[in-house]
Enzyme design. Structure first.
Site: not given
Ligand SMILES: NC(=O)c1ccc[n+]([C@@H]2O[C@H](COP(=O)([O-])OP(=O)(O)OC[C@H]3O[C@@H](n4cnc5c(N)ncnc54)[C@H](OP(=O)(O)O)[C@@H]3O)[C@@H](O)[C@H]2O)c1
Length: 251
Positions: A63, A90, A154, A158, A188
């Site tokens: 975590d 990430n 959020y 960021k 995602t």
């Molecule tokens: N998808 C979008 O539209 C979008 C847009 C802009 C930016 N982003 C950014 O892209 C990045 C990846 O997000 P994603 O869209 O791929 O979403 P995602 O699939 O939910 O991935 C986020 C990952 O972070 C891990 N995580 C969350 N809290 C955590 C913690 N306390 N410690 C360790 N790991 C943790 C989660 O795994 P666990 O739950 O197993 O810990 C999950 O695998 C993020 O930083 C997000 O803000 C996404």
């Protein structure tokens, strides 16, 4: 040139952009450490990464809002991978709410995850990254520059991650490069965790689609190659870059 023979740590590697990045890094011949809270999803990605050709894959459940876990992640990755060339910060979460209902614990949580953990990890890996002329890629968000109601916490975290990227790029040059990928809407599991009803989620997603010139959400596999590109030595003169990968959202 290339990532072959390098060692890369990817946080949030169990799903979404992080999982796609881990597989892309593996396919380029790098060893990879996968970090996240859920061991089961990390193990699935680890198996796929081995299939893609990663010479070594390490799963580190942790975590990242827990400082002791962050220290353990770094020590484990350094020991198991025999040093680190790349770090992809990430891991992230979207806790959205209007200010009048918002819980300030969510602001602290997102600041810990999006800013403090990346900064701590960079510091922990700095001796190795410096020795190996390494590269850091922070995954931030268009929300760090686009103002939007109900997402101020959020977006603020960021924006801080973008600033951290540029400041550390200056501070750590020329030894370590620090860049950011700035995603627009990407399909995602992050959207599954939003505190929205099914109808509100559908409305939110169609508003994001309408605001994206390419007219659709991105796929994680359309983001991962750009993260790899910034990790790669061929980007040796790029630092402090905030690279939008956003379907034109910020154009
Ligand atoms: N998808 C979008 O539209 C979008 C847009 C802009 C930016 N982003 C950014 O892209 C990045 C990846 O997000 P994603 O869209 O791929 O979403 P995602 O699939 O939910 O991935 C986020 C990952 O972070 C891990 N995580 C969350 N809290 C955590 C913690 N306390 N410690 C360790 N790991 C943790 C989660 O795994 P666990 O739950 O197993 O810990 C999950 O695998 C993020 O930083 C997000 O803000 C996404």
């Amino acid at each position: 040139m290339g990532l072959h023979g390098k060692a890369v740590v990817v946080t949030g590697a169990g799903t979404g952009i992080g999982a796609a990045t881990a597989l892309a890094v593996a396919a380029r011949g790098a060893a990879v450490a996968l970090v996240g809270r859920r061991r089961d999803v990390l193990e699935d990605v680890a198996a796929a990464a081995k299939d893609r050709g990663a010479p070594r894959v390490v799963v580190i459940p942790a975590d990242l809002t827990d400082d002791a876990d962050v220290t353990r992640v770094a020590a484990t990755a350094l020991a198991e991978l025999d040093g680190v060339d790349g770090l992809v910060n990430n891991a992230g979460t979207g806790r959205f709410a209007p200010l009048r209902d918002a819980d300030f614990a969510d602001l602290r949580h997102m600041f810990d995850l999006h800013v403090t953990a990346p900064a701590r990890l960079i510091r922990e890996f700095l001796p190795s990254l410096t020795r190996r002329r390494g590269s850091v890629v922070n995954v931030t968000s268009v929300a760090g520059s686009l103002a939007a109601p109900n997402r101020s916490f959020y977006g603020a975290t960021k924006a801080a991650a973008n600033h951290l990227t540029r400041s550390l790029a200056r501070e750590l040059a020329p030894d370590v490069r620090v860049n950011a990928i700035v995603p627009g809407p990407v399909d995602t599991p992050i959207y599954d965790g939003l505190p929205l009803s099914a109808d509100d989620l559908a409305e939110f997603r169609s508003a994001l689609t309408a605001a994206t010139p390419m007219g659709r959400f991105g796929d994680p596999a359309e983001v991962a190659p750009w993260i790899c590109a910034l990790l790669d030595d061929s980007a040796s003169w790029l630092t402090g870059v905030l690279l939008p990968v956003d379907g034109g959202r910020c154009a």
